[in-house]
Structure formats: C-alpha cells, structure tokens
Design a protein around this motif. Structure first.
Motif: not given
Length: 280
Positions: A117-123
């Motif tokens: 997922g995206r760098y700043w997305a939790p998980g």
C-alpha cells in the motif's frame, strides 16, 4: 650487591620497560579500533535512512505518497530511471553505472521495491531488495522491510517497524560487515519552521570488518533532523547507544545535544574522548 642480584634487577627493568612500551603501543591501536567501529555503525544507520528516503522519493515521484501528509526533499540524481509497475505493486529505481545526487551521494545499480500500500497508509508493508547496488562505492545487500504501524494524532508522528535480514556492506578493499537489525522509527511531521524529525530505537548485531561479532543497542533514541540531513549530515544530532564487540569492553556513544555536526563522544570505562565521524 652480587652479580646475580644485578642481573635480576636488570632483567626486571627490561621487563618493565617492555610492558610499558607494549601498553603504550596498544592504547592507540585500541582507540583506533573503537573509532572505526563507531564510524561503521554510524555509517550503517545513515545508510538505512538513505535507503528509506530513496524509496519514499520514488513513491512521491509516482504520486503514490500523499503530499497532503508530508513531502520529503528529494536527493536523487537526474539520471535515475524509475520504473513503476502498479499491477505488480512494484517499483524499480535504476541508477545505472552511477550518478551523484545534489548532496554528493553517488549511487549505482538497482533498488527494487515491493509494497502492499501507500507509504503513509497504516498497515502498509514495503520490502526493498538490491541488485548490484552501491552507495559511495560500498555494495549494499540484504532485505529491508518497513511496516507502517499507524499515526499518533496528538503528537503527529507515524510509527514504522523496520528490520534488515541478511544485511551486508562490502567496501572496495573486499572487507565486509554483516548485520541483522530491528528498529522502531517514529517520523514526526514538520511543524512550523521545523522539518521532519526521525527518532530511532532498537539495535543490530553481526560480524564486523575484523571478523568479530558485535551487538548494538540504542539506549536513548537517535534523533535525525531534516535540517541536518539537508546539509548532507546523515548522523544523529542526539541520542545514545552502546556497542559491544566480542572480547572487548563495552563502548558508549553519545551524539550530543541536537547539533548538526559530525562530532560524537565515545566512552569506555572511565575514559572518554571526542571523535569526528568522516563523511561516508
């Protein structure tokens, strides 16, 4: 005084002088090894931060990092080729035969990134590997895994759990340093005139260039400030760590109090001295 007594006194004097000279010779060697070990550990931590910045910059260039959250200042050379494979959730940064960034870091080879997922997305989990990749003539190998553990709204920081498996650095002279690392990194978002702040906890272990096993523990978080990084100083501006090399006394390393410099204080027992970390 008879001849035997004179002979024994003479032998004792020679022995004393030999021991004194031996200790005098050993001290600089010991200090040199301590400085070298601290230099290499500091360089390793800076290299890991550099790799994370490369990955985040690649995401930014492809619009896969939320610029409304934060944007890091890029430090990639113009000739880097970034291949984006969204269907495979993969990105490849190819530095070719080598190019130098605005801050003077020379990189060559490939950095291969797989993500969930995206760098700043939790998980999100970001896994980085390398193909004939070099930073300033040092070959970097291993697997770098970074997991986003979420955002603290009150203090405005993200927490990342990071680790390296099968890590290895090879210098031009053929010597190597192997390592496995486990760290927790908090990234504090910019606030006013203050840029990013990275706070790193954890430790690492491996085999150093002399073939000795070592273990590192961060005892007070290592603080990396964007204002220092932007000047080319990827050295903690604050923090403490302990360094244990097999069959040698423990070394303590103090990075000072938030200054942008290359000076650190190393201590062993009741002896302390200040050294300057060379540019990597």
């Amino acid at each position: 005084m008879n001849r035997l007594q004179k002979t024994l006194i003479a032998l004792a004097a020679v022995g004393f002088l030999f021991t004194a000279c031996q200790k005098e010779d050993e001290a600089p060697i010991s200090q040199l090894e301590d400085s070298e070990e601290v230099n290499r550990e500091t360089d390793l931590n800076g290299t890991l931060e550099d790799i994370d910045d490369i990955v985040l910059t690649g995401f930014q260039r492809n619009g896969f990092a939320d610029r409304t959250v934060a944007t890091v200042e890029e430090d990639l050379c113009e000739r880097v080729d970034i291949t984006w494979l969204p269907n495979e959730k993969k990105m490849i940064l190819d530095f070719g035969d080598g190019c130098t960034s605005p801050r003077g870091i020379t990189r060559k080879g490939k950095v291969i990134v797989n993500y969930t997922g995206r760098y700043w997305a939790p998980g999100s989990v970001i896994t980085t590997t390398f193909e004939d990749f070099y930073i300033n003539e040092r070959k970097i190998e291993g697997v770098r895994i970074v997991r986003n553990e979420g955002f603290n709204q009150n203090d405005r920081f993200f927490t990342f759990i990071t680790r390296v498996e099968g890590g290895k650095i090879t210098w031009p002279d053929g010597t190597t340093r192997t390592f496995e690392s486990r760290h927790t990194k908090r990234i504090f978002l910019p606030n006013g005139d203050r840029g990013f702040i990275y706070a790193v906890d954890g430790g690492s272990e491996g085999i150093n260039r002399r073939g000795n096993s070592y273990r590192v523990e961060i005892t007070d978080p290592l603080i990396y400030a964007q204002r220092c990084i932007n000047t080319g100083i990827k050295i903690p501006s604050k923090g403490l760590l302990t360094l244990n090399v097999s069959e040698r006394p423990q070394i303590s390393v103090d990075f000072g109090d938030e200054g942008c410099d290359r000076e650190v204080t190393i201590s062993r027992g009741d002896q302390s001295r200040t050294i300057t970390i060379p540019r990597g």
